[in-house]
Design an enzyme around this catalytic site. Structure first.
Site, PDB file in Angstrom:
ATOM      1  N   HIS A 133       0.843  -1.190   0.000  1.00 43.49           N
ATOM      2  CA  HIS A 133       0.000   0.000   0.000  1.00 43.49           C
ATOM      3  C   HIS A 133       0.883   1.247   0.000  1.00 43.49           C
ATOM      4  O   HIS A 133       1.974   1.267   0.572  1.00 43.49           O
ATOM      5  CB  HIS A 133      -0.894   0.021   1.236  1.00 43.49           C
ATOM      6  CG  HIS A 133      -1.958  -1.022   1.216  1.00 43.49           C
ATOM      7  ND1 HIS A 133      -3.063  -0.932   0.415  1.00 43.49           N
ATOM      8  CD2 HIS A 133      -2.084  -2.182   1.899  1.00 43.49           C
ATOM      9  CE1 HIS A 133      -3.836  -1.979   0.596  1.00 43.49           C
ATOM     10  NE2 HIS A 133      -3.256  -2.766   1.495  1.00 43.49           N
ATOM     11  N   ALA A 180      11.761 -18.543  11.033  1.00 43.51           N
ATOM     12  CA  ALA A 180      10.333 -18.405  11.309  1.00 43.51           C
ATOM     13  C   ALA A 180      10.020 -17.006  11.829  1.00 43.51           C
ATOM     14  O   ALA A 180      10.756 -16.454  12.662  1.00 43.51           O
ATOM     15  CB  ALA A 180       9.894 -19.451  12.323  1.00 43.51           C
ATOM     16  N   LYS A 200      17.748  -9.823   8.844  1.00 40.87           N
ATOM     17  CA  LYS A 200      19.159  -9.525   8.574  1.00 40.87           C
ATOM     18  C   LYS A 200      19.929 -10.835   8.459  1.00 40.87           C
ATOM     19  O   LYS A 200      19.531 -11.851   9.048  1.00 40.87           O
ATOM     20  CB  LYS A 200      19.758  -8.666   9.688  1.00 40.87           C
ATOM     21  CG  LYS A 200      19.067  -7.319   9.873  1.00 40.87           C
ATOM     22  CD  LYS A 200      19.736  -6.503  10.963  1.00 40.87           C
ATOM     23  CE  LYS A 200      18.982  -5.196  11.214  1.00 40.87           C
ATOM     24  NZ  LYS A 200      18.915  -4.358  10.000  1.00 40.87           N
ATOM     25  N   ARG A 203      23.960 -15.678   9.248  1.00 43.63           N
ATOM     26  CA  ARG A 203      24.951 -16.719   8.954  1.00 43.63           C
ATOM     27  C   ARG A 203      25.116 -16.802   7.440  1.00 43.63           C
ATOM     28  O   ARG A 203      24.151 -16.695   6.702  1.00 43.63           O
ATOM     29  CB  ARG A 203      24.516 -18.064   9.539  1.00 43.63           C
ATOM     30  CG  ARG A 203      25.482 -19.194   9.234  1.00 43.63           C
ATOM     31  CD  ARG A 203      25.116 -20.480   9.982  1.00 43.63           C
ATOM     32  NE  ARG A 203      25.608 -20.455  11.343  1.00 43.63           N
ATOM     33  CZ  ARG A 203      24.867 -20.629  12.425  1.00 43.63           C
ATOM     34  NH1 ARG A 203      23.566 -20.821  12.294  1.00 43.63           N
ATOM     35  NH2 ARG A 203      25.397 -20.605  13.635  1.00 43.63           N
TER      36      ARG A 203
END
Length: 244
Positions: A133, A180, A200, A203
């Site tokens: 939006h 998750a 972010k 690893r």
């Protein structure tokens, strides 16, 4: 237990078994495949691909192309366009590759371009969209402002954990892990793990030095001879057990 109580208990068990057998038959009959598409007409639906029943909302399927041996859990919503009947031109809007597994309750909402590669697996309740939006005009309700579209690409072999959200403009490389509950935007390099809101890189894999930071445990490989279909069946069994 009296005879009457025993008879009533037996009757309840019989009704329960009948209902479960009936629902199992309905689920099998209602599954969507290339051979049994029901009322849907996909731009492409490859051999061995299957939508579990009941499905979520599905429309604009003419602009949805799905490869071979790709499985969708129950209540998955998949759409192209703003609403049914929206003419989107000649090119596909949502493209999903071969041997993918989309977890139950997930939503893939395409308006411009969503490209999901081969062997991409997701947990349940993942949300992927290529439209945001707009809120640029402070005098207009946000719902009345023209939305902003940006292509989404998810590379081959990636895994998206339960509840992950992939926003417009996200470009995930090959074999990317999304933790998750993460919210992904921007570019994610190959062979990396992202987590958080916004996600972010936590690893990465370097061919010269391995994983940085190192893996805490080294998982064992998939047993030899286990097929993609068997892995999908195991995931569906686990999801069904978790939902009960």
């Amino acid at each position: 237990m009296s005879m009457a109580q025993a008879l009533r208990a037996h009757g309840r068990r019989a009704v329960s078994r009948t209902l479960h057998r009936g629902w199992d038959a309905v689920r099998k009959a209602g599954a969507i495949t290339a051979e049994r598409p029901g009322l849907l007409s996909f731009g492409a639906l490859g051999p061995g691909s299957k939508f579990a029943f009941p499905t979520g909302t599905i429309f604009g399927e003419r602009w949805i192309h799905i490869g071979a041996e790709t499985g969708f859990g129950d209540h998955v919503s998949l759409s192209a366009g703003l609403a049914p009947g929206h003419d989107l031109g000649s090119r596909p809007i949502v493209t999903i590759g071969d041997r993918c597994t989309i977890g139950r309750g997930s939503h893939i909402v395409g308006h411009h371009s969503i490209v999901i590669g081969d062997d991409v697996w997701t947990g349940p309740y993942v949300y992927i969209t290529d439209q945001n939006h707009s809120y640029a005009d402070p005098d207009q309700p946000i719902g009345k402002q023209w939305p902003i579209n940006d292509t989404v690409v998810i590379g081959d072999g990636s895994w998206l954990g339960a509840g992950a959200i992939v926003l417009p403009g996200a470009r995930l490389g090959r074999n990317v892990v999304v933790a998750a509950g993460s919210v992904v935007r921007g570019t994610v390099p190959d062979h990396s793990v992202v987590a958080g809101v916004p996600a972010k890189v936590v690893r990465r894999y370097d061919p010269a030095t391995g994983w940085d930071p190192p893996l805490r445990t080294v998982p064992s490989g998939i047993p030899e001879g286990v097929t993609h279909e068997q892995l999908v069946a195991l995931i569906e069994q686990w999801e069904n057990h978790a939902a009960d």
